[in-house]
Design an enzyme around this catalytic site. Structure first.
Site, PDB file in Angstrom:
ATOM      1  N   MET A  13       0.831  -1.205  -0.142  1.00  0.00           N
ATOM      2  CA  MET A  13      -0.126  -0.008   0.065  1.00  0.00           C
ATOM      3  C   MET A  13       0.725   1.217  -0.239  1.00  0.00           C
ATOM      4  O   MET A  13       2.045   1.313   0.607  1.00  0.00           O
ATOM      5  CB  MET A  13      -0.981   0.064   1.102  1.00  0.00           C
ATOM      6  CG  MET A  13      -2.070  -1.038   1.297  1.00  0.00           C
ATOM      7  SD  MET A  13      -3.204  -0.491   2.451  1.00  0.00           S
ATOM      8  CE  MET A  13      -2.519  -0.327   4.103  1.00  0.00           C
ATOM      9  N   CYS A  14       0.403   2.409  -0.514  1.00  0.00           N
ATOM     10  CA  CYS A  14       0.811   3.709  -0.567  1.00  0.00           C
ATOM     11  C   CYS A  14      -0.339   4.423  -0.211  1.00  0.00           C
ATOM     12  O   CYS A  14      -1.444   4.113  -0.559  1.00  0.00           O
ATOM     13  CB  CYS A  14       1.955   4.319  -1.425  1.00  0.00           C
ATOM     14  SG  CYS A  14       3.300   3.343  -1.537  1.00  0.00           S
ATOM     15  N   GLY A  15      -0.083   5.691   0.179  1.00  0.00           N
ATOM     16  CA  GLY A  15      -1.128   6.677  -0.114  1.00  0.00           C
ATOM     17  C   GLY A  15      -1.020   7.736  -0.639  1.00  0.00           C
ATOM     18  O   GLY A  15       0.196   8.619  -0.792  1.00  0.00           O
TER      19      GLY A  15
END
Lengths: 298, 230
Positions: A1-3
């Site tokens: 994940m990353c934002g």
């Protein structure tokens, strides 16, 4: 994940409080990526002859005034420096190529984060909230900004591997996902004389797009070419001096939500980082379709 | 008896709200529960197993009303990924749009999405009935094994890829079928089923406007003569 987060202010009021609006968005996305973070801020462009060079030093006590004094003496020109800890912006008239060459000769321990008339990139390793506080993101004023919180999955955790990535001038890219053919893209670009600074997959995408734009493509056309060349899962959020652009891969495995009002366009990986924006209850909130290019101008 | 219980997520954590719904609720027996300020938070009203009406007033995040049994959950806004994932029974209604994997792996109950559902709606469905008022994205009903997906709008690419025994009904256009999915003629029991589902979902369409999509069952058995050309 990353934002990933992005905010393009359509009203003067939102431009004046850009940092106040985008910083909580970034901090909220720390849960998607707590190892490093960054923000690319776009201000109203400087006059054509002037440039802003964003600089990064590993040493938080780095003497930026001494660097500026040295720069002015070596290049026989004027410059101003605005420094916060290990980050500084040097405003001067030199073009990016000669500046980078001077920096490499004189201060190889200092890294050039961005160059251009409008862009200034901040990024570092550490928790996004701490980075936002250290660099005073909430005080920033500008037309638009894109930010990123990283959970490294494919290359090292380091300040250089943090997003946003940049290439050329006034262009940056943040990415949630992973490319599966970054090395073949990289070999293709290296054969054209394009140099890389990291082994990160996002850098391959960023330099590919900038190369296409240097060859005369618009960003939108460059993305269409990239869609055929880049393999993998991605939500890409990009910005130039006058626009913010979003695209997701054909499978749309990586999330994105857009909220639009008369005053702003806000993009994030998850709605909850948009939830506290002004008038969000009346915003047009939607999920961007796979492979469709969304482009918003300042 | 409490007439209507209000829980505000600006004051309470999602864990506290869910603990109420799983515990104290059973003692208090309110006429209904309203959850205020969901603001995109994840896993609200997950794992309910009692007959209660829960209204979530605003946009919510991932895994809303997951694993639902018996409860009737209404979300007055959009939802993120995997709403009503693995639902067993009850009704989940989304007044806005739903993101990806809506109703994934659901075994029973009814999921109604009044707006659009994004890609992979009803992936690996095992018995839930899903009615989407708008359109669905790519790979919807992928590997769906049992249950029904009714789409009142259009279907995106690769509808029903590797479908088992679930049935899909589409009112609008179908961009493309996935492997082994095919259109079949509507029969009397199809019209009956669609009419019943539209009625329960409160969608005002005529079942005669719908097409039936189901599995050609050519992937069910290994075919050594196919040379991997499925």
């Amino acid at each position: 994940m990353c934002g990933i987060v992005g905010f393009l202010a359509r009203s003067e009021a939102d431009r004046a409080r850009l940092g106040q609006l985008v910083t909580p968005m970034l901090e909220c996305m720390a849960t998607r990526g707590p190892d490093s973070a960054g923000l690319a801020l776009f201000r109203s462009p400087l006059p054509a002859a002037s440039r802003r060079f964003a600089l990064y030093a590993g040493d938080r006590a780095f003497d930026w005034q001494a660097l500026n004094t040295q720069y002015q003496a070596d290049n026989n020109c004027t410059a101003t420096v605005e420094a916060v800890e290990n980050h500084a912006a040097l405003l001067t008239d030199l073009e990016a190529g000669p500046f980078k060459a001077w920096l490499g000769r004189t201060c190889p321990e200092v890294h050039l984060l961005s160059a251009g008339h409008a862009i200034e990139i901040y990024k570092d390793e550490g928790h996004p909230e701490e980075i936002a506080r250290r660099f005073h993101f909430s005080e920033m004023v500008g037309t638009h900004a894109v930010g990123h919180t990283r959970m490294a999955t494919e290359s090292a955790v380091s300040p250089a591997h943090a997003h946003p990535f940049t290439a050329g001038e006034d262009f940056c890219l943040v990415h949630n996902g992973s490319l599966s053919n970054p090395y073949s893209v990289r070999r293709k670009l290296e054969s054209l004389g394009i140099a890389f600074e990291t082994d990160n997959d996002t850098e391959a995408g960023c330099r590919f797009l900038e190369w296409r734009m240097r060859e005369g493509d618009t960003l939108e056309t460059a993305i269409e070419v990239a869609q055929a060349e880049l393999d993998g899962f991605y939500t890409f959020l990009m910005a130039t001096a006058d626009k913010m652009v979003l695209v997701r891969d054909a499978f749309a495995c990586k999330p994105a939500v857009v909220a639009e009002t008369d005053d702003y366009v806000a993009v994030s990986s998850e709605f909850r980082s948009l939830a506290h924006l002004p008038d969000i209850k009346h915003a047009h909130v939607y999920e961007p379709a796979p492979e469709q290019i969304y482009s918003w101008s300042v | 008896m409490v007439s209507l219980k209000q829980l505000d997520l600006t004051d309470l954590s999602v864990r506290q709200v869910n603990e109420y719904l799983h515990g104290e609720l059973l003692e208090e027996r309110p006429a209904g529960v309203e959850i205020l300020n969901p603001d995109g938070l994840h896993s609200i009203a997950a794992g309910l197993d009692t007959k209660v009406n829960v209204d979530i007033l605003g946009h919510a995040g991932y895994f809303i009303a997951g694993m639902n049994q018996q409860a009737r959950v209404t979300i007055h806004g959009n939802v993120g990924w995997s709403v009503a994932e693995n639902m067993m029974s009850g009704v989940v209604r989304v007044k806005g749009h739903a993101s990806e994997c809506a109703g994934a792996s659901g075994h029973g109950g009814l999921l109604v999405i009044e707006g659009d559902a994004s890609s992979r709606c009803g992936i690996s469905l095992k018995g839930t009935e899903i009615v989407v008022g708008g359109s669905v994205g790519h790979f919807s009903a992928f590997m769906a094994q049992a249950g029904t997906l009714v789409v009142c709008g259009d279907a995106g690419p690769n509808l029903g890829d590797s479908l088992y025994e679930a049935t899909i009904y589409v009112r609008g256009s179908i961009h493309s079928f996935g492997a082994d999915a095919q259109e079949e003629e509507m029969q009397a029991d199809d019209f009956e089923k669609v009419t019943d589902l539209l009625s329960r979902a409160e969608m005002n369409y005529d079942a005669r406007e719908f097409k039936r999509v189901s599995s050609a069952r050519s992937l069910y058995h290994w075919n050594a003569d196919a040379h991997q050309e499925y």
